[in-house]
Design a protein around this motif. Sequence first.
Motif, short mmCIF file in Angstrom:
data_model
loop_
_atom_site.label_atom_id
_atom_site.label_comp_id
_atom_site.label_asym_id
_atom_site.label_seq_id
_atom_site.Cartn_x
_atom_site.Cartn_y
_atom_site.Cartn_z
N LEU A 24 0.82 -1.21 0.00
CA LEU A 24 0.00 0.00 0.00
C LEU A 24 0.85 1.26 0.00
O LEU A 24 0.74 2.11 -0.90
CB LEU A 24 -0.93 0.00 1.22
CG LEU A 24 -2.03 -1.07 1.25
CD1 LEU A 24 -2.82 -0.98 2.55
CD2 LEU A 24 -2.96 -0.94 0.06
N ILE A 25 1.73 1.40 0.99
CA ILE A 25 2.47 2.65 1.16
C ILE A 25 3.58 2.80 0.13
O ILE A 25 3.67 3.83 -0.56
CB ILE A 25 3.02 2.75 2.60
CG1 ILE A 25 1.86 2.86 3.59
CG2 ILE A 25 3.96 3.95 2.72
CD1 ILE A 25 2.28 2.87 5.04
N ARG A 26 4.41 1.80 -0.02
CA ARG A 26 5.57 1.95 -0.91
C ARG A 26 5.18 2.19 -2.37
O ARG A 26 5.74 3.09 -3.02
CB ARG A 26 6.49 0.74 -0.79
CG ARG A 26 7.82 0.98 -1.48
CD ARG A 26 8.84 -0.10 -1.17
NE ARG A 26 10.16 0.27 -1.66
CZ ARG A 26 11.24 -0.49 -1.54
NH1 ARG A 26 11.16 -1.66 -0.93
NH2 ARG A 26 12.40 -0.07 -2.01
N PRO A 27 4.24 1.44 -2.93
CA PRO A 27 3.84 1.76 -4.32
C PRO A 27 3.27 3.16 -4.47
O PRO A 27 3.44 3.78 -5.51
CB PRO A 27 2.79 0.68 -4.62
CG PRO A 27 3.08 -0.44 -3.69
CD PRO A 27 3.57 0.22 -2.44
N THR A 28 2.60 3.66 -3.44
CA THR A 28 2.06 5.02 -3.51
C THR A 28 3.18 6.05 -3.47
O THR A 28 3.15 7.06 -4.19
CB THR A 28 1.06 5.26 -2.36
OG1 THR A 28 0.05 4.25 -2.39
CG2 THR A 28 0.40 6.62 -2.50
N VAL A 29 4.19 5.81 -2.64
CA VAL A 29 5.37 6.69 -2.63
C VAL A 29 6.01 6.71 -4.02
O VAL A 29 6.37 7.77 -4.55
CB VAL A 29 6.39 6.24 -1.56
CG1 VAL A 29 7.67 7.07 -1.66
CG2 VAL A 29 5.79 6.35 -0.17
N ASN A 30 6.14 5.54 -4.61
CA ASN A 30 6.76 5.46 -5.93
C ASN A 30 5.93 6.19 -6.98
O ASN A 30 6.48 6.84 -7.89
CB ASN A 30 6.93 4.00 -6.33
CG ASN A 30 7.97 3.29 -5.49
OD1 ASN A 30 8.69 3.91 -4.71
ND2 ASN A 30 8.06 1.97 -5.63
N TYR A 31 4.63 6.07 -6.88
CA TYR A 31 3.76 6.80 -7.80
C TYR A 31 3.96 8.31 -7.67
O TYR A 31 4.05 9.04 -8.67
CB TYR A 31 2.30 6.45 -7.54
CG TYR A 31 1.34 7.34 -8.29
CD1 TYR A 31 1.10 7.13 -9.65
CD2 TYR A 31 0.71 8.40 -7.65
CE1 TYR A 31 0.23 7.96 -10.35
CE2 TYR A 31 -0.15 9.23 -8.35
CZ TYR A 31 -0.40 9.01 -9.69
OH TYR A 31 -1.24 9.84 -10.38
N LEU A 32 4.04 8.79 -6.44
CA LEU A 32 4.22 10.23 -6.23
C LEU A 32 5.50 10.73 -6.87
O LEU A 32 5.56 11.88 -7.34
CB LEU A 32 4.22 10.53 -4.73
CG LEU A 32 2.85 10.43 -4.04
CD1 LEU A 32 3.01 10.48 -2.52
CD2 LEU A 32 1.93 11.54 -4.51
N ALA A 33 6.52 9.88 -6.90
CA ALA A 33 7.78 10.29 -7.53
C ALA A 33 7.62 10.55 -9.02
O ALA A 33 8.41 11.29 -9.61
CB ALA A 33 8.85 9.21 -7.30
N THR A 34 6.61 9.96 -9.64
CA THR A 34 6.42 10.16 -11.07
C THR A 34 5.75 11.48 -11.42
O THR A 34 5.63 11.82 -12.60
CB THR A 34 5.55 9.02 -11.66
OG1 THR A 34 4.19 9.17 -11.23
CG2 THR A 34 6.06 7.65 -11.25
N LEU A 35 5.33 12.22 -10.44
CA LEU A 35 4.56 13.44 -10.70
C LEU A 35 5.43 14.69 -10.77
O LEU A 35 4.90 15.81 -10.82
CB LEU A 35 3.50 13.63 -9.61
CG LEU A 35 2.50 12.48 -9.44
CD1 LEU A 35 1.46 12.83 -8.37
CD2 LEU A 35 1.82 12.12 -10.75
N ARG A 36 6.71 14.54 -10.78
CA ARG A 36 7.62 15.69 -10.69
C ARG A 36 7.56 16.57 -11.93
O ARG A 36 7.51 16.08 -13.06
CB ARG A 36 9.05 15.19 -10.46
CG ARG A 36 10.00 16.27 -10.01
CD ARG A 36 11.32 15.70 -9.54
NE ARG A 36 12.13 15.24 -10.64
CZ ARG A 36 13.44 15.00 -10.55
NH1 ARG A 36 14.05 15.17 -9.39
NH2 ARG A 36 14.11 14.57 -11.58
N PHE A 37 7.57 17.87 -11.70
CA PHE A 37 7.66 18.83 -12.79
C PHE A 37 9.09 18.82 -13.37
O PHE A 37 10.03 18.36 -12.72
CB PHE A 37 7.37 20.24 -12.28
CG PHE A 37 5.93 20.53 -11.99
CD1 PHE A 37 4.96 20.34 -12.96
CD2 PHE A 37 5.54 21.02 -10.75
CE1 PHE A 37 3.62 20.63 -12.70
CE2 PHE A 37 4.22 21.30 -10.48
CZ PHE A 37 3.25 21.11 -11.45
#
Length: 452
Positions: free
Chosen positions: A294-307
């Motif tokens: 749950l937590i780690r895949p969500t952290v990884n997803y957030l990393a993809t949102l970088r400008f």
Amino acid sequence: MTHLFSSVRLQVIRPFPLTPLAPLVLHLSLAPVGALLVNKSNRCSHIMSSLKIKRKHFENPFPDYCDQAALDVLDGNEIMPSYKVRKCVDAKWQSITAKIDKYIEKYKKDASVYTGTAGLAMLYLQKDAKNPEYLKFAKDYTQTSSIPSKRRFTFLCGDTGAMAIRAVVCNEMGDKSEVKSIIKNLIGLKTDAVNYKADVANEYLYGRAGYLFSLLYVNKNISPPPIEESVIKGVIDAMLKAGNKLSLELGSKPPLMYHWHDSYYLGAAHGLTGILYLLLQVPQYLDETQLNELIRPTVNYLATLRFPSGNYPSSLESQSGDKYVQWCHGAPGFLYLFSQAYKVFKDPSYLELALQAGDVVWQRGLLRKGYSICHGVSGNAYCFLELYQTTNELKHLYRALKFAEWCVDYTKEHEEYVPDRPLSLYEGIAGPMYLLIDIQKPMEAKFPGFTL
């Protein structure tokens, strides 16, 4: 209404080179780091608008860290006695406490940490938690007038912050009966917090994360810890179930998703980074499934949102573009999350992400909004203290001190917006003062109300 997570055709935008962060993508079957999934019908307008960064900051006038630049700032890993950030503390304290004494009556109707008297109590305890005079002040100004409603049960903006601080103060003063009473009332507010179906938010300021912080704050500062593990785990389970439920309903990529006021916020105050950062601060309460599925895949997803700039959006549907670099929105919240993820998962890719976010804060963190903790320079200074504690690299301590120096050299020209509550911890002068006290022992410094 069409959400970003609707079942529409998606495409991948790669706004910056992937090579330095490529190992991160091995952890889950999401888009590569640096890629952002966008709705093809709405070509991700917040990314396109980021190409022209909206200037919300002053140019950083300070030279970046090098041995020469640090000569009048640091002596090894100690702050120079002659450096203004060290020398000014007592004078600043006298000035600020005089203002508090003069205007405190105007704040008595607000007992919150964020803008009210409980925040001022935290400041006095930070100065000297053993001082009888300061303890009395903290006890006098952490009284709550009513049992908080389901949206007022949080540490920063609700009554539970004042309750938790008061419990710690009473414990220090030896008033065990009142401690027991406060703890009973605090635990008594758990009903909605442990029911993931309840109409309760999950973020820091008004949601379950804020309530969880109150419980953890008490346990950290009172020995033996009075809040049972089952209560804490119950809140955590509800937070994760609520996030997973919304994710499934939306058909979203990350297994956790949260919303606040109909927006899918990402920053520390209202969004995913703040929620996940708090949970990762207490991994002892999490099982392997919660951590790794749950937590780690969500952290990884957030990393993809970088400008392209290295900053991050304030929400998934944000139209404001690459605009905010402050604790509540943007790179600072992501920095804390990635730094904590590195500590928990031991993956250097997370540290690299945190360091890159730190560079954004250094470049764009001297905010025109002013000096506050929530959306100002003192809050951004804590980013570098987090990185210093994580890496032990003097570069980050130096950067933190330079941001503190900016706060010491107060000028109205550097504060375009006068705070609504100019004495308060999160909006006013109590925040920079808290930083000045905290930074004297940089390895022990903690963002108040956010870092345990």
